[in-house]
Scaffold this motif. Structure first.
Motif, PDB file in Angstrom:
ATOM      1  N   LYS A   1     -30.349  49.215  60.932  1.00  0.00           N
ATOM      2  CA  LYS A   1     -29.785  48.985  62.276  1.00  0.00           C
ATOM      3  C   LYS A   1     -30.776  49.332  63.380  1.00  0.00           C
ATOM      4  O   LYS A   1     -30.771  48.698  64.434  1.00  0.00           O
ATOM      5  CB  LYS A   1     -28.508  49.804  62.441  1.00  0.00           C
ATOM      6  CG  LYS A   1     -27.335  49.242  61.689  1.00  0.00           C
ATOM      7  CD  LYS A   1     -26.100  50.083  61.935  1.00  0.00           C
ATOM      8  CE  LYS A   1     -24.893  49.502  61.255  1.00  0.00           C
ATOM      9  NZ  LYS A   1     -23.673  50.311  61.506  1.00  0.00           N
ATOM     10  N   ALA A   2     -31.616  50.322  63.134  1.00  0.00           N
ATOM     11  CA  ALA A   2     -32.611  50.720  64.133  1.00  0.00           C
ATOM     12  C   ALA A   2     -33.792  49.770  64.178  1.00  0.00           C
ATOM     13  O   ALA A   2     -34.658  49.889  65.038  1.00  0.00           O
ATOM     14  CB  ALA A   2     -33.085  52.142  63.835  1.00  0.00           C
ATOM     15  N   GLY A   3     -33.861  48.822  63.247  1.00  0.00           N
ATOM     16  CA  GLY A   3     -34.930  47.827  63.237  1.00  0.00           C
ATOM     17  C   GLY A   3     -36.236  48.315  62.645  1.00  0.00           C
ATOM     18  O   GLY A   3     -37.263  47.673  62.766  1.00  0.00           O
ATOM     19  N   ARG A   4     -36.203  49.455  61.972  1.00  0.00           N
ATOM     20  CA  ARG A   4     -37.439  50.018  61.431  1.00  0.00           C
ATOM     21  C   ARG A   4     -37.939  49.288  60.184  1.00  0.00           C
ATOM     22  O   ARG A   4     -39.034  49.575  59.714  1.00  0.00           O
ATOM     23  CB  ARG A   4     -37.258  51.503  61.150  1.00  0.00           C
ATOM     24  CG  ARG A   4     -37.077  52.298  62.442  1.00  0.00           C
ATOM     25  CD  ARG A   4     -37.212  53.778  62.240  1.00  0.00           C
ATOM     26  NE  ARG A   4     -36.216  54.338  61.362  1.00  0.00           N
ATOM     27  CZ  ARG A   4     -35.091  54.942  61.777  1.00  0.00           C
ATOM     28  NH1 ARG A   4     -34.837  55.040  63.061  1.00  0.00           N
ATOM     29  NH2 ARG A   4     -34.253  55.436  60.902  1.00  0.00           N
ATOM     30  N   LEU A   5     -37.162  48.337  59.669  1.00  0.00           N
ATOM     31  CA  LEU A   5     -37.608  47.558  58.508  1.00  0.00           C
ATOM     32  C   LEU A   5     -37.890  46.103  58.861  1.00  0.00           C
ATOM     33  O   LEU A   5     -38.205  45.304  57.988  1.00  0.00           O
ATOM     34  CB  LEU A   5     -36.559  47.637  57.385  1.00  0.00           C
ATOM     35  CG  LEU A   5     -36.282  49.015  56.839  1.00  0.00           C
ATOM     36  CD1 LEU A   5     -35.178  48.974  55.801  1.00  0.00           C
ATOM     37  CD2 LEU A   5     -37.532  49.646  56.244  1.00  0.00           C
ATOM     38  N   ASP A   6     -37.792  45.764  60.140  1.00  0.00           N
ATOM     39  CA  ASP A   6     -38.052  44.390  60.574  1.00  0.00           C
ATOM     40  C   ASP A   6     -39.506  44.025  60.290  1.00  0.00           C
ATOM     41  O   ASP A   6     -40.413  44.819  60.533  1.00  0.00           O
ATOM     42  CB  ASP A   6     -37.761  44.236  62.063  1.00  0.00           C
ATOM     43  CG  ASP A   6     -36.278  44.323  62.379  1.00  0.00           C
ATOM     44  OD1 ASP A   6     -35.471  44.347  61.418  1.00  0.00           O
ATOM     45  OD2 ASP A   6     -35.935  44.396  63.559  1.00  0.00           O
ATOM     46  N   LEU A   7     -39.703  42.823  59.812  1.00  0.00           N
ATOM     47  CA  LEU A   7     -41.055  42.373  59.460  1.00  0.00           C
ATOM     48  C   LEU A   7     -41.803  41.755  60.645  1.00  0.00           C
ATOM     49  O   LEU A   7     -42.999  41.574  60.571  1.00  0.00           O
ATOM     50  CB  LEU A   7     -40.986  41.358  58.313  1.00  0.00           C
ATOM     51  CG  LEU A   7     -40.421  41.908  57.010  1.00  0.00           C
ATOM     52  CD1 LEU A   7     -40.303  40.786  55.982  1.00  0.00           C
ATOM     53  CD2 LEU A   7     -41.308  43.023  56.477  1.00  0.00           C
ATOM     54  N   GLY A   8     -41.122  41.385  61.648  1.00  0.00           N
ATOM     55  CA  GLY A   8     -41.867  40.757  62.737  1.00  0.00           C
ATOM     56  C   GLY A   8     -41.141  40.668  63.952  1.00  0.00           C
ATOM     57  O   GLY A   8     -40.781  40.664  64.882  1.00  0.00           O
TER      58      GLY A   8
END
Length: 69
Positions: free
Chosen positions: A62-69
């Motif tokens: 949810k915090a976006g720390r695993l977003d790839l791009g």
């Protein structure tokens, strides 16, 4: 996967964000733990983790720390 544990899983659910996408996972509560399985291959078993570890993973996503791009 332990077969005896499978019968204890009573309700699998998908994320509300899957929007009909076949590439998702399902989760279920299992005696203070969380079971996670592949929706496309339900018979292959499931991953079992603690509720705390699963909550930490969800918060990280949810915090976006695993977003790839």
């Amino acid at each position: 996967m332990r077969e005896s544990a499978t019968s204890a899983v009573t309700r699998w659910r998908k994320s509300s964000r899957t929007a009909g996408n076949a590439n998702c996972v399902e989760v279920a509560s299992l005696r203070g733990q969380v079971a996670i399985r592949d929706t496309k291959n339900r018979r292959s078993g499931y991953l079992l983790t603690s509720t705390a570890a699963f909550a930490a993973f969800v918060n990280t996503v949810k915090a976006g720390r695993l977003d790839l791009g």
